[in-house]
Design a protein around this motif. Structure first.
Motif, PDB file in Angstrom:
ATOM      1  N   GLN A 147     -30.936 -16.830 -16.197  1.00  0.00           N
ATOM      2  CA  GLN A 147     -29.811 -17.551 -15.613  1.00  0.00           C
ATOM      3  C   GLN A 147     -28.988 -18.160 -16.733  1.00  0.00           C
ATOM      4  N   GLN A 148     -27.662 -18.010 -16.661  1.00  0.00           N
ATOM      5  CA  GLN A 148     -26.789 -18.641 -17.642  1.00  0.00           C
ATOM      6  C   GLN A 148     -26.728 -20.140 -17.356  1.00  0.00           C
ATOM      7  N   LEU A 149     -26.865 -20.943 -18.409  1.00  0.00           N
ATOM      8  CA  LEU A 149     -26.779 -22.387 -18.244  1.00  0.00           C
ATOM      9  C   LEU A 149     -25.341 -22.780 -17.918  1.00  0.00           C
ATOM     10  N   ASP A 150     -25.193 -23.751 -17.049  1.00  0.00           N
ATOM     11  CA  ASP A 150     -23.884 -24.269 -16.648  1.00  0.00           C
ATOM     12  C   ASP A 150     -23.646 -25.570 -17.402  1.00  0.00           C
ATOM     13  N   VAL A 151     -22.619 -25.600 -18.258  1.00  0.00           N
ATOM     14  CA  VAL A 151     -22.362 -26.805 -19.057  1.00  0.00           C
ATOM     15  C   VAL A 151     -22.100 -28.035 -18.195  1.00  0.00           C
ATOM     16  N   ALA A 152     -21.700 -27.843 -16.940  1.00  0.00           N
ATOM     17  CA  ALA A 152     -21.486 -28.977 -16.039  1.00  0.00           C
ATOM     18  C   ALA A 152     -22.797 -29.708 -15.742  1.00  0.00           C
ATOM     19  N   ASN A 153     -23.924 -29.039 -15.959  1.00  0.00           N
ATOM     20  CA  ASN A 153     -25.232 -29.635 -15.701  1.00  0.00           C
ATOM     21  C   ASN A 153     -25.926 -30.118 -16.966  1.00  0.00           C
ATOM     22  N   ALA A 180     -22.914 -34.544 -21.549  1.00  0.00           N
ATOM     23  CA  ALA A 180     -21.708 -34.343 -22.358  1.00  0.00           C
ATOM     24  C   ALA A 180     -21.984 -34.408 -23.855  1.00  0.00           C
ATOM     25  N   GLU A 181     -22.864 -35.325 -24.291  1.00  0.00           N
ATOM     26  CA  GLU A 181     -23.141 -35.439 -25.730  1.00  0.00           C
ATOM     27  C   GLU A 181     -23.865 -34.195 -26.267  1.00  0.00           C
ATOM     28  N   ILE A 182     -24.660 -33.547 -25.430  1.00  0.00           N
ATOM     29  CA  ILE A 182     -25.324 -32.295 -25.825  1.00  0.00           C
ATOM     30  C   ILE A 182     -24.297 -31.168 -25.884  1.00  0.00           C
ATOM     31  N   VAL A 183     -23.416 -31.111 -24.893  1.00  0.00           N
ATOM     32  CA  VAL A 183     -22.367 -30.080 -24.872  1.00  0.00           C
ATOM     33  C   VAL A 183     -21.494 -30.197 -26.113  1.00  0.00           C
ATOM     34  N   SER A 184     -21.056 -31.414 -26.450  1.00  0.00           N
ATOM     35  CA  SER A 184     -20.171 -31.585 -27.599  1.00  0.00           C
ATOM     36  C   SER A 184     -20.887 -31.275 -28.917  1.00  0.00           C
ATOM     37  N   GLN A 185     -22.195 -31.519 -28.978  1.00  0.00           N
ATOM     38  CA  GLN A 185     -22.945 -31.277 -30.211  1.00  0.00           C
ATOM     39  C   GLN A 185     -23.295 -29.795 -30.390  1.00  0.00           C
ATOM     40  N   TYR A 186     -23.659 -29.116 -29.301  1.00  0.00           N
ATOM     41  CA  TYR A 186     -24.185 -27.761 -29.424  1.00  0.00           C
ATOM     42  C   TYR A 186     -23.315 -26.658 -28.830  1.00  0.00           C
ATOM     43  N   TYR A 187     -22.419 -26.994 -27.929  1.00  0.00           N
ATOM     44  CA  TYR A 187     -21.676 -25.963 -27.220  1.00  0.00           C
ATOM     45  C   TYR A 187     -20.170 -26.072 -27.376  1.00  0.00           C
ATOM     46  N   ASP A 188     -19.698 -26.912 -28.258  1.00  0.00           N
ATOM     47  CA  ASP A 188     -18.260 -27.101 -28.421  1.00  0.00           C
ATOM     48  C   ASP A 188     -17.581 -25.780 -28.780  1.00  0.00           C
ATOM     49  N   GLY A 189     -16.905 -25.186 -27.801  1.00  0.00           N
ATOM     50  CA  GLY A 189     -16.199 -23.936 -28.011  1.00  0.00           C
ATOM     51  C   GLY A 189     -17.062 -22.692 -27.919  1.00  0.00           C
ATOM     52  N   ASP A 190     -18.365 -22.856 -27.768  1.00  0.00           N
ATOM     53  CA  ASP A 190     -19.267 -21.709 -27.685  1.00  0.00           C
ATOM     54  C   ASP A 190     -19.707 -21.470 -26.254  1.00  0.00           C
ATOM     55  N   ALA A 191     -20.084 -20.248 -25.982  1.00  0.00           N
ATOM     56  CA  ALA A 191     -20.639 -19.921 -24.662  1.00  0.00           C
ATOM     57  C   ALA A 191     -22.008 -20.575 -24.537  1.00  0.00           C
ATOM     58  N   PRO A 192     -22.367 -21.027 -23.352  1.00  0.00           N
ATOM     59  CA  PRO A 192     -23.684 -21.641 -23.172  1.00  0.00           C
ATOM     60  C   PRO A 192     -24.795 -20.608 -23.300  1.00  0.00           C
ATOM     61  N   HIS A 193     -25.981 -21.100 -23.560  1.00  0.00           N
ATOM     62  CA  HIS A 193     -27.158 -20.241 -23.670  1.00  0.00           C
ATOM     63  C   HIS A 193     -27.590 -19.715 -22.306  1.00  0.00           C
ATOM     64  N   ASP A 194     -28.457 -18.741 -22.327  1.00  0.00           N
ATOM     65  CA  ASP A 194     -29.106 -18.251 -21.116  1.00  0.00           C
ATOM     66  C   ASP A 194     -30.532 -18.782 -21.100  1.00  0.00           C
ATOM     67  N   LEU A 195     -31.036 -19.050 -19.911  1.00  0.00           N
ATOM     68  CA  LEU A 195     -32.408 -19.494 -19.706  1.00  0.00           C
ATOM     69  C   LEU A 195     -33.219 -18.287 -19.254  1.00  0.00           C
ATOM     70  N   TYR A 196     -34.326 -18.030 -19.930  1.00  0.00           N
ATOM     71  CA  TYR A 196     -35.215 -16.936 -19.552  1.00  0.00           C
ATOM     72  C   TYR A 196     -36.578 -17.508 -19.212  1.00  0.00           C
ATOM     73  N   ILE A 197     -37.192 -16.970 -18.183  1.00  0.00           N
ATOM     74  CA  ILE A 197     -38.560 -17.333 -17.818  1.00  0.00           C
ATOM     75  C   ILE A 197     -39.378 -16.061 -17.888  1.00  0.00           C
ATOM     76  N   GLY A 198     -40.540 -16.159 -18.525  1.00  0.00           N
ATOM     77  CA  GLY A 198     -41.395 -14.996 -18.662  1.00  0.00           C
ATOM     78  C   GLY A 198     -42.840 -15.327 -18.372  1.00  0.00           C
ATOM     79  N   GLU A 199     -43.583 -14.301 -18.013  1.00  0.00           N
ATOM     80  CA  GLU A 199     -45.025 -14.412 -17.800  1.00  0.00           C
ATOM     81  C   GLU A 199     -45.718 -13.973 -19.093  1.00  0.00           C
ATOM     82  N   VAL A 200     -46.592 -14.830 -19.629  1.00  0.00           N
ATOM     83  CA  VAL A 200     -47.345 -14.466 -20.825  1.00  0.00           C
ATOM     84  C   VAL A 200     -48.363 -13.406 -20.434  1.00  0.00           C
ATOM     85  N   VAL A 201     -48.243 -12.217 -21.068  1.00  0.00           N
ATOM     86  CA  VAL A 201     -49.144 -11.118 -20.733  1.00  0.00           C
ATOM     87  C   VAL A 201     -50.170 -10.857 -21.846  1.00  0.00           C
TER      88      VAL A 201
END
Length: 109
Positions: A76-82, A85-106
Motif C-alpha cells: 500500500q502506498q503511504l498517504d502523506v495526509a496520514n 507534518a514534521e515527518i513529511v517536511s523532513q523526509y518527503y518534501d517534494g518526494d513521492a511517499p514510500h510504499d508499505l509492504y507486509i510479508g510472511e517470513v518463510v
C-alpha cells in the motif's frame, strides 16, 4: 546503451519474495549511503564492500549476519495526509511517499 537501474519499488512490485537483512555495526556507513540514495541514481547490488548473493527467490548480501526471506503479502502506498507534518517536511518534501509492504517470513538465513 545504458541499462535501466531498478528502484527498490521496482523489485518489490515485480517479485513475489523479498529479504530483510541485518548487518554488523561496521557496515553502518555503507548502509547509510544505500538508505539515502535512490536505485535510479546508483546500482545498489554492486556497492563497494558488499557482495550480492541469492537468497531463495530473492537476494541478500554475503556480509549480512541474518537475512529474513519473506513472501510478499500486501502493498500500500503511504498517504502523506496520514503522516505527521514534521515527518513529511523532513523526509518527503517534494518526494513521492514510500510504499508499505507486509510479508510472511518463510525462512531465516
Amino acid at each position: 546503451m545504458c541499462a535501466k537501474l531498478l528502484t527498490v519499488s521496482d523489485f518489490m512490485d515485480e517479485a513475489e519474495y523479498f529479504t530483510v537483512s541485518f548487518f554488523p555495526e561496521e557496515f553502518k556507513k555503507t548502509l547509510g549511503v544505500l538508505g539515502s540514495k535512490s536505485g535510479r541514481d546508483m546500482d545498489k547490488m554492486h556497492v563497494d564492500g558488499l557482495t550480492a548473493v541469492e537468497a531463495g527467490d530473492s537476494v541478500t548480501f554475503a556480509e549480512a549476519e541474518v537475512t529474513l526471506l519473506c513472501k510478499k503479502m500486501f502493498r500500500q502506498q503511504l498517504d502523506v495526509a496520514n503522516i505527521p507534518a514534521e515527518i513529511v517536511s523532513q523526509y518527503y518534501d517534494g518526494d513521492a511517499p514510500h510504499d508499505l509492504y507486509i510479508g510472511e517470513v518463510v525462512e531465516i538465513l
